[in-house]
Every structure is written in structure tokens, then in C-alpha cells.
Scaffold this active site. Structure first.
Site, PDB file in Angstrom:
ATOM      1  N   CYS A   2       0.760  -1.282  -0.372  1.00  0.00           N
ATOM      2  CA  CYS A   2       0.026  -0.023   0.026  1.00  0.00           C
ATOM      3  C   CYS A   2       0.812   1.128   0.251  1.00  0.00           C
ATOM      4  O   CYS A   2       2.267   1.731   0.162  1.00  0.00           O
ATOM      5  CB  CYS A   2      -0.780  -0.377   1.608  1.00  0.00           C
ATOM      6  SG  CYS A   2      -2.476  -1.008   0.990  1.00  0.00           S
ATOM      7  N   ARG A  27       4.509   0.180  -6.557  1.00  0.00           N
ATOM      8  CA  ARG A  27       4.563  -0.196  -4.844  1.00  0.00           C
ATOM      9  C   ARG A  27       3.734  -1.639  -5.408  1.00  0.00           C
ATOM     10  O   ARG A  27       3.729  -2.541  -4.271  1.00  0.00           O
ATOM     11  CB  ARG A  27       4.434   0.080  -3.907  1.00  0.00           C
ATOM     12  CG  ARG A  27       5.598   1.304  -3.638  1.00  0.00           C
ATOM     13  CD  ARG A  27       4.425   2.337  -2.853  1.00  0.00           C
ATOM     14  NE  ARG A  27       4.508   1.526  -1.161  1.00  0.00           N
ATOM     15  CZ  ARG A  27       5.431   1.598  -0.079  1.00  0.00           C
ATOM     16  NH1 ARG A  27       6.507   2.807  -0.639  1.00  0.00           N
ATOM     17  NH2 ARG A  27       4.770   1.146   0.955  1.00  0.00           N
ATOM     18  N   TRP A  75      -2.866  -2.917  -1.723  1.00  0.00           N
ATOM     19  CA  TRP A  75      -2.367  -3.715  -1.895  1.00  0.00           C
ATOM     20  C   TRP A  75      -3.619  -5.068  -0.958  1.00  0.00           C
ATOM     21  O   TRP A  75      -2.870  -4.937   0.140  1.00  0.00           O
ATOM     22  CB  TRP A  75      -1.198  -3.639  -2.399  1.00  0.00           C
ATOM     23  CG  TRP A  75      -0.163  -5.723  -2.379  1.00  0.00           C
ATOM     24  CD1 TRP A  75       0.057  -6.407  -1.113  1.00  0.00           C
ATOM     25  CD2 TRP A  75       0.404  -5.535  -3.363  1.00  0.00           C
ATOM     26  NE1 TRP A  75       0.211  -7.612  -2.058  1.00  0.00           N
ATOM     27  CE2 TRP A  75       0.513  -7.360  -3.317  1.00  0.00           C
ATOM     28  CE3 TRP A  75      -0.063  -5.422  -5.006  1.00  0.00           C
ATOM     29  CZ2 TRP A  75       1.001  -8.331  -4.268  1.00  0.00           C
ATOM     30  CZ3 TRP A  75       0.298  -5.967  -5.739  1.00  0.00           C
ATOM     31  CH2 TRP A  75       0.164  -7.941  -5.328  1.00  0.00           C
ATOM     32  N   ASN A 100      -1.573   1.890   6.008  1.00  0.00           N
ATOM     33  CA  ASN A 100      -0.956   0.591   5.132  1.00  0.00           C
ATOM     34  C   ASN A 100       0.078   0.039   6.603  1.00  0.00           C
ATOM     35  O   ASN A 100       0.509   0.216   7.290  1.00  0.00           O
ATOM     36  CB  ASN A 100       0.572   1.728   4.795  1.00  0.00           C
ATOM     37  CG  ASN A 100       2.083   0.944   3.699  1.00  0.00           C
ATOM     38  OD1 ASN A 100       1.436  -0.706   4.112  1.00  0.00           O
ATOM     39  ND2 ASN A 100       3.096   1.311   3.978  1.00  0.00           N
ATOM     40  N   GLY A 101       0.079  -1.283   6.783  1.00  0.00           N
ATOM     41  CA  GLY A 101       0.238  -2.825   7.352  1.00  0.00           C
ATOM     42  C   GLY A 101      -0.436  -3.001   7.615  1.00  0.00           C
ATOM     43  O   GLY A 101      -1.245  -3.684   6.944  1.00  0.00           O
ATOM     44  N   GLU A 481      19.931 -22.057  -3.805  1.00  0.00           N
ATOM     45  CA  GLU A 481      18.846 -20.448  -4.385  1.00  0.00           C
ATOM     46  C   GLU A 481      20.645 -19.530  -3.860  1.00  0.00           C
ATOM     47  O   GLU A 481      20.427 -18.755  -5.103  1.00  0.00           O
ATOM     48  CB  GLU A 481      18.358 -19.474  -2.924  1.00  0.00           C
ATOM     49  CG  GLU A 481      17.672 -18.265  -3.226  1.00  0.00           C
ATOM     50  CD  GLU A 481      17.017 -18.194  -4.727  1.00  0.00           C
ATOM     51  OE1 GLU A 481      17.117 -17.233  -4.571  1.00  0.00           O
ATOM     52  OE2 GLU A 481      16.902 -19.805  -5.353  1.00  0.00           O
ATOM     53  N   LYS A 485      21.326 -17.039  -7.004  1.00  0.00           N
ATOM     54  CA  LYS A 485      21.273 -15.592  -6.890  1.00  0.00           C
ATOM     55  C   LYS A 485      23.106 -15.505  -7.596  1.00  0.00           C
ATOM     56  O   LYS A 485      22.866 -14.389  -8.345  1.00  0.00           O
ATOM     57  CB  LYS A 485      21.843 -15.582  -5.890  1.00  0.00           C
ATOM     58  CG  LYS A 485      20.188 -14.889  -5.246  1.00  0.00           C
ATOM     59  CD  LYS A 485      18.899 -14.693  -5.589  1.00  0.00           C
ATOM     60  CE  LYS A 485      17.726 -14.607  -6.326  1.00  0.00           C
ATOM     61  NZ  LYS A 485      17.299 -15.821  -6.885  1.00  0.00           N
ATOM     62  N   GLU A 488      22.821 -15.703 -11.580  1.00  0.00           N
ATOM     63  CA  GLU A 488      21.806 -15.169 -12.115  1.00  0.00           C
ATOM     64  C   GLU A 488      22.576 -13.361 -12.569  1.00  0.00           C
ATOM     65  O   GLU A 488      21.949 -12.850 -13.986  1.00  0.00           O
ATOM     66  CB  GLU A 488      20.232 -15.079 -11.342  1.00  0.00           C
ATOM     67  CG  GLU A 488      19.889 -15.905 -11.260  1.00  0.00           C
ATOM     68  CD  GLU A 488      18.405 -16.084 -10.854  1.00  0.00           C
ATOM     69  OE1 GLU A 488      16.852 -16.132 -11.216  1.00  0.00           O
ATOM     70  OE2 GLU A 488      18.265 -14.936  -9.576  1.00  0.00           O
ATOM     71  N   HIS A 504      32.522 -37.832  -4.304  1.00  0.00           N
ATOM     72  CA  HIS A 504      31.809 -38.686  -4.709  1.00  0.00           C
ATOM     73  C   HIS A 504      32.057 -38.455  -6.170  1.00  0.00           C
ATOM     74  O   HIS A 504      31.150 -38.641  -7.413  1.00  0.00           O
ATOM     75  CB  HIS A 504      30.972 -39.342  -4.729  1.00  0.00           C
ATOM     76  CG  HIS A 504      30.282 -39.600  -3.234  1.00  0.00           C
ATOM     77  ND1 HIS A 504      31.046 -41.032  -2.765  1.00  0.00           N
ATOM     78  CD2 HIS A 504      30.025 -39.559  -1.919  1.00  0.00           C
ATOM     79  CE1 HIS A 504      30.794 -41.528  -1.761  1.00  0.00           C
ATOM     80  NE2 HIS A 504      30.153 -40.388  -1.318  1.00  0.00           N
ATOM     81  N   LYS A 603      11.178 -11.786 -15.810  1.00  0.00           N
ATOM     82  CA  LYS A 603      10.623 -12.063 -14.190  1.00  0.00           C
ATOM     83  C   LYS A 603       9.752 -12.843 -14.073  1.00  0.00           C
ATOM     84  O   LYS A 603      10.021 -13.785 -13.126  1.00  0.00           O
ATOM     85  CB  LYS A 603      10.099 -10.299 -13.791  1.00  0.00           C
ATOM     86  CG  LYS A 603       9.975 -10.614 -12.438  1.00  0.00           C
ATOM     87  CD  LYS A 603      10.769 -11.074 -11.544  1.00  0.00           C
ATOM     88  CE  LYS A 603       9.797 -10.476  -9.941  1.00  0.00           C
ATOM     89  NZ  LYS A 603      11.470 -11.012  -9.182  1.00  0.00           N
TER      90      LYS A 603
END
Length: 608
Positions: A2, A27, A75, A100-101, A481, A485, A488, A504, A603
């Protein structure tokens, strides 16, 4: 996420509010609205959808005329996107506000207000605050705000109008950001500097539980008791384009720093009386009891979040979990059917392979749970059960905060599934949930404490042609991950291996000076991981070790150590991923790459 704006001055308030809201569109939002003082009343107009819908509505119905008001882009977290659920919300005879929140205890407050005869028209937690503030208001805004905040639990920023105090905005925050801008006789409030930088670069940062009173030619600050506060005036030194990034050099760095708030927004609304509850997502203790096995299906970063989920679910609930790459799952004649739960994880909710895996699973009789960030996306619409990850917009192609909230959801599910299966009791479930609820503040601390050393570590990687990530258990899952990153955005070839698997075959790749990034946060596996590190060190590797601050590490183990505080060990991926993200980020920056838009990547992947 928001966005809040507000304006008091001599100019056309509606025009300023809409312009400011347009600077917050990055946002992400699903509705917008404004409230303006006009002829002794507060004129509220709002509309679902893009900001243009609000502008069209204002032109066709009633363009509010006035010099003071508040605005909002929403949002959705509580209640679907709609005109009714849009902000601003009217609390009653006096109060209109934007928020907001998240209000964590809104259900209890709503029940209290309903018992006092207050009626509700929306599904939002925001209306609860508006009505509570109106209920507490007896002519003194500061006292009403103080009393209201004493009853409210959560993270929030509020912009408030009182009908009997025309052309004045009150603002207060706890957790969620809010700034107060100033230019000559004009005053502004905003969630972020970009909203008002068109009008002024001078602003105050509103701190926790501080109240701002914005009137024409006058801005004052007090605490909740009404005691005056002197504040330092700040000046933004970035241009309009940079301002959209909130002052950060790149969206990726901004989004790394947004992770605490994203986790808070995802977790807090789903905890009641200390227990996780995904009931609003159509996930109940009853339907969890009957699950035979779990399949987690996703792509890229989302699949890595699923790996963390596998370790958590199997450890706690003792239910077998398979993690599949979506593009492989749909073509391998998967053995799923009735009694199985298939979890589809996708930031965009439109990932083509994941969507097809969903359809295959449903056709075979399995129940499907979607974990997505995009409201109304295909995966969201077609899932039997749906968990939204309230990360807000993630603009950088390399995912950071979406990953963090995805693993937060996996933890919540593992806690609730283990409780439903009788594998943990209520006390243990509450303990684990409390640990998860504490992670936002902890993540924020780790971002600050590891930023500089991560930058230094990246300097050692920029000339590398290839490197390895190693770890065991949860550390192996999160190292996958970390490796993704780095490759990428830095374009350095990187692979991740389970530390015990090195001997191994893969250890043959170790050459003198080759970087190896090792993660060790699990006490029961620490000694074994250290042994694997020594194996690569003996062959000339340069080792960066990320480990818990309670572990003893000999000088012969690593060339550089990044320590993170030790919390509940199961949750350590949420802590240790931060320096891995920062190392990847700074490696890309130092190599001169386009951090937010790495080559060849998109994206949202909507094709096979």
C-alpha cells in the site's frame, strides 16, 4: 504494498494527491482512492483497479475540490480488491483514514466494536482501526490516537482526517514507514520519498509512535502523550528515477531491505492466539490430517523455497515430501492421486510449467495448494487452496523477498501440518510460531550487520570463473538458492552440492585459489560440514564460511567468515540467506552488470 499520500496547502489537493499516488505505482496495488475536505465535509472517492480508473471516476462523478486531503493505493491483504474495500475508510461521524500495514488483532477489535453497535461495510482490517479511532474520539485527536494505539497490535502507518478539524492531517506510524514533507506553506505525508519529490525534497522521518499534525503553514510533532518533539529536516539528494528505488542504487538492494516487512505481512495476519492458521486459505486442521504425502512443484527460486519446505515438513510432520522441477514433473507420469497434496509455488502465479503441473495434479485427483504473490493470477484461480505471499511488487528479476516469504509460508504449513498430525503439541507449535514471528526484526538486524562484510567477500569473487556452494541439510537447501542468485546476476559459473557428496566426483574440480562458499548453521551437522570444508581447503580452495555465531571455527578452516546470530535452527535459512543475497548483489555491482535486469532472464516465465 500500500501507498499513502497526503497534502495540505493552497493548491488543488486532488491533483496533488493523484500525482503523488502515480509515483507510488511501482509498489503494486489493486485499487486507489482519495478523501478531500470540501465545504465542511470530507468527500471520499475510490475505485478498484488502476489509478486511471479513479481519475475517470473523478471526472465523471465528482472531482473533489479542496486544499487538504489524503490518498491511498491498496495492495489487498484483508478482503478482495473492490471499491468497498479500497481506502480511504470512514470510521463514523468524525474519522476518515488511510492505512499501510497489518492490524494483527483486528478480529478481536471488530467483535468489541460490533458489541458497541458499530456496523462494518468492508472486509478490511483498516476499517476496524477507523471505527475504533472514531469510537475513541472525544474532541482531542492526540488522546484518541493514544487510546487507539494502546489497543492495536501490528505494523501500520495512518493518515487521518477529523471532520471537525478542517484542513488538517494527523499522521502516526508503528513499523510501516511514513515521511512528512514540507515546502514553504505546504505540508505532505507519504509512504516513500518518490511520492512527493516532484513537489519537495525536504522531509522529516516519522519515528515509531510519533504523531505529526500537518496544517497549512504549520507542521508539529508530538509523542502519544502530546509532548512536543523536535525533528531533523532531511533533504533527498537523488533524482526522480532513483527515487523510485527509494534511494537505493538498485531495486534488488531495495527488495533485500524490504524482506522484514514482507515476512511480517505474510505471517502476522495468519497467527491467532499464538497458533498458525491458514483457514482463510481453505487449509484446516481437518483436511491436513488426511494428507498421505506432499509434492512441492516449482521452478527456480520457488523450487529452492520448496526444498526448505521439504526439510521442515519431513522433520516436523513426518510426512514424505517430494520436490520436483515443474518442467520435469508434468512429463514423468507422476504418482499422485487422492490423499496427496501438491503445492505449486510461483511468485507471478503465471509460470507456464507450474500451471500445467497444477492441472496434471488435479486431473489425477490430488488436492492443489497454490503459493503465489500475484492476486487473481492463473495459479491463484485454479488452486483448491490458496496462500498469498504478501511480498508486494518485486521488480528486480533476481528474486529475494519473494523467496523469503515463500519459505515463511512453508514453515507455517509445516507447523500446522505437524500439529494436525499430532507430531507436535500446542506448546511446541506456539513456540515455533513465536520464533517465526520474531524473524522480521532479526532479518533486519542481519541485513545491517552483514552488509559491509558481504561487500568485502564479493571483492574476492569478481575474478572467479567458477565456484562451488556446499552445505548439509537445511544449509544445502538454502545454498542452492545462494548459488542461483550469484550465477543469475554476476554471470559467474556456480554450482551447489551437498557437502558430503563432494568426494564422489566433484572434488576433482577444486583447483588452487578456487572459491568455495560453505554454509554451516545446523549444530548436529556442523562437525561433518567442517570436515568437508577442510577437504576442499587442503586442495587449495579459498573458503568463505557463513555460520552461526555460536560455533567455534579454527583459523585453518576458512579464509573469511560471515557470522549470523543463532536462532531456532530450523529457521536459520531465513537468516543465512541474507549474506548470500548480499554477496551475489555486490558481486554483480563490482563486475559492472545490470543488477535488476540480468541478461536473458525475465521476471515471469509464461512459456515452456
Amino acid at each position: 504494498m500500500c501507498g499513502i499520500v497526503g497534502y495540505v496547502g493552497k493548491n488543488d489537493c486532488s491533483e496533488v494527491l493523484v500525482s503523488a499516488l502515480s509515483r507510488l505505482e511501482y509498489r503494486g496495488y489493486d485499487s486507489a482512492g482519495i478523501a478531500v475536505f470540501e465545504n465542511g465535509n470530507i468527500n471520499v472517492i475510490k475505485a478498484e483497479g488502476r489509478l486511471k480508473n479513479l481519475e475517470n471516476k473523478m471526472e465523471n462523478e465528482n472531482f473533489p475540490k479542496g486544499s487538504a486531503g489524503i490518498g491511498h493505493t491498496r495492495w489487498a491483504t484483508h478482503g478482495k480488491p473492490s471499491d468497498i474495500n479500497s481506502h480511504p475508510h470512514i470510521g463514523g461521524e468524525y474519522v476518515t483514514l488511510v492505512h499501510n500495514g497489518i492490524i494483527e488483532n483486528y478480529r478481536e477489535l471488530k467483535e468489541k466494536l460490533e458489541a458497541q453497535g458499530r456496523e462494518f461495510y468492508s472486509e478490511t482490517d483498516t476499517e476496524v482501526v477507523a471505527k475504533l479511532l472514531d469510537f475513541n474520539y472525544e474532541g482531542d485527536p492526540i488522546k484518541a490516537i493514544e487510546k487507539t494505539l494502546a489497543e492495536v497490535t501490528g505494523s501500520f502507518a495512518l493518515g487521518i482526517l477529523f471532520k471537525d478539524i478542517p484542513n488538517v492531517i494527523y499522521a502516526v506510524r508503528r513499523g510501516s514507514p511514513l515521511i512528512v514533507g514540507v515546502k514553504d506553506e505546504e505540508g505532505f505525508i507519504a509512504s516513500d520519498v518518490p511520492a512527493i519529490i516532484k513537489y519537495t525534497k525536504d522531509y522529516y522521518l516519522l519515528e515509531h509512535d510519533e504523531i505529526a499534525k500537518i496544517a497549512e503553514g504549520s507542521i508539529t510533532f508530538t509523542d502519544l502523550k502530546g509532548n512536543p518533539i523536535d525533528k531533523e529536516l532531511k533533504t533527498a539528494d537523488w533524482d526522480m528515477d532513483a527515487a523510485e528505488k527509494g534511494g537505493y542504487e538498485h531495486y534488488m538492494l531495495k527488495e533485500i531491505n524490504e524482506q522484514p516487512d514482507a515476512v511480517r505481512k505474510t505471517v502476522a495476519p495468519r497467527v491467532f492466539h499464538g497458533m498458525p492458521s491458514l483457514e482463510e486459505c481453505s487449509i484446516t486442521l481437518e483436511n491436513l490430517k488426511d494428507i498421505k504425502q506432499v509434492f512441492i512443484v516449482a521452478c527456480g527460486t520457488a523450487m529452492h523455497a520448496g526444498m526448505v519446505g521439504k526439510y521442515a515438513i519431513e522433520k516436523l510432520a513426518r510426512v514424505p515430501v517430494n520436490v520436483d522441477i515443474a518442467s520435469e514433473f508434468r512429463y514423468r507420469s507422476p504418482l499422485v492421486g487422492e490423499g496427496d497434496l501438491v503445492i505449486i509455488i510461483s511468485q507471478s502465479g503465471e509460470t507456464a510449467d507450474s500451471l500445467e503441473a497444477l492441472r496434471v495434479s488435479k486431473a489425477l485427483g490430488a488436492k492443489v495448494m497454490g503459493v503465489v504473490n500475484a492476486k487473481g493470477s492463473s495459479i491463484a484461480r485454479e488452486s483448491d487452496m490458496l496462500v498469498y505471499t504478501h511480498a508486494g511488487p518485486e521488480i528486480a528479476v533476481a528474486s529475494t523477498k519473494a523467496y523469503m516469504v515463500q519459505i515463511a509460508v512453508m514453515y507455517m504449513l509445516s507447523f500446522e501440518l505437524a500439529f494436525a498430525k499430532g507430531r507436535i503439541d500446542e506448546g511446541e507449535c506456539k513456540r515455533l510460531t513465536a520464533e517465526l514471528m520474531a524473524m522480521p526484526e532479526r532479518i533486519a538486524e542481519i541485513i545491517k550487520s552483514t552488509d559491509e562484510i558481504s561487500h568485502e567477500a564479493a571483492k574476492c569473487l569478481i575474478d572467479a570463473e567458477s565456484l562451488l556452494y556446499i552445505g548439509r541439510g537445511f544449509d544445502y537447501a538454502l545454498s542452492m538458492e545462494g548459488s542461483l542468485k550469484l550465477k543469475e546476476i554476476s554471470y559467474i559459473h556456480s554450482e551447489c552440492y551437498a557437502a558430503g557428496e563432494l568426494k564422489h566426483g566433484t572434488i576433482s574440480l577444486i583447483t588452487d585459489g578456487m572459491p568455495v562458499i560453505a554454509v554451516a548453521t545446523q549444530s548436529d551437522l556442523f562437525d561433518k560440514t567442517i570436515s568437508n570444508i577442510k577437504e576442499v581447503k587442503a586442495r587449495g580452495a579459498k573458503v568463505l564460511l557463513i555460520c552461526g555465531d555460536g560455533f567455534e571455527v579454527g583459523e585453518d578452516v576458512a579464509d573469511m567468515v560471515i557470522r549470523v546470530p543463532m536462532y531456532e535452527e530450523m529457521l536459520m535459512p531465513m537468516a543465512a540467506i541474507v549474506p548470500l543475497q548480499l554477496v551475489a548483489y555486490y558481486s554483480s555491482v563490482l563486475r559492472g552488470n545490470d543488477v535488476d535486469k540480468p541478461r536473458n532472464l525475465a521476471k515471469s516465465v509464461t512459456v515452456e
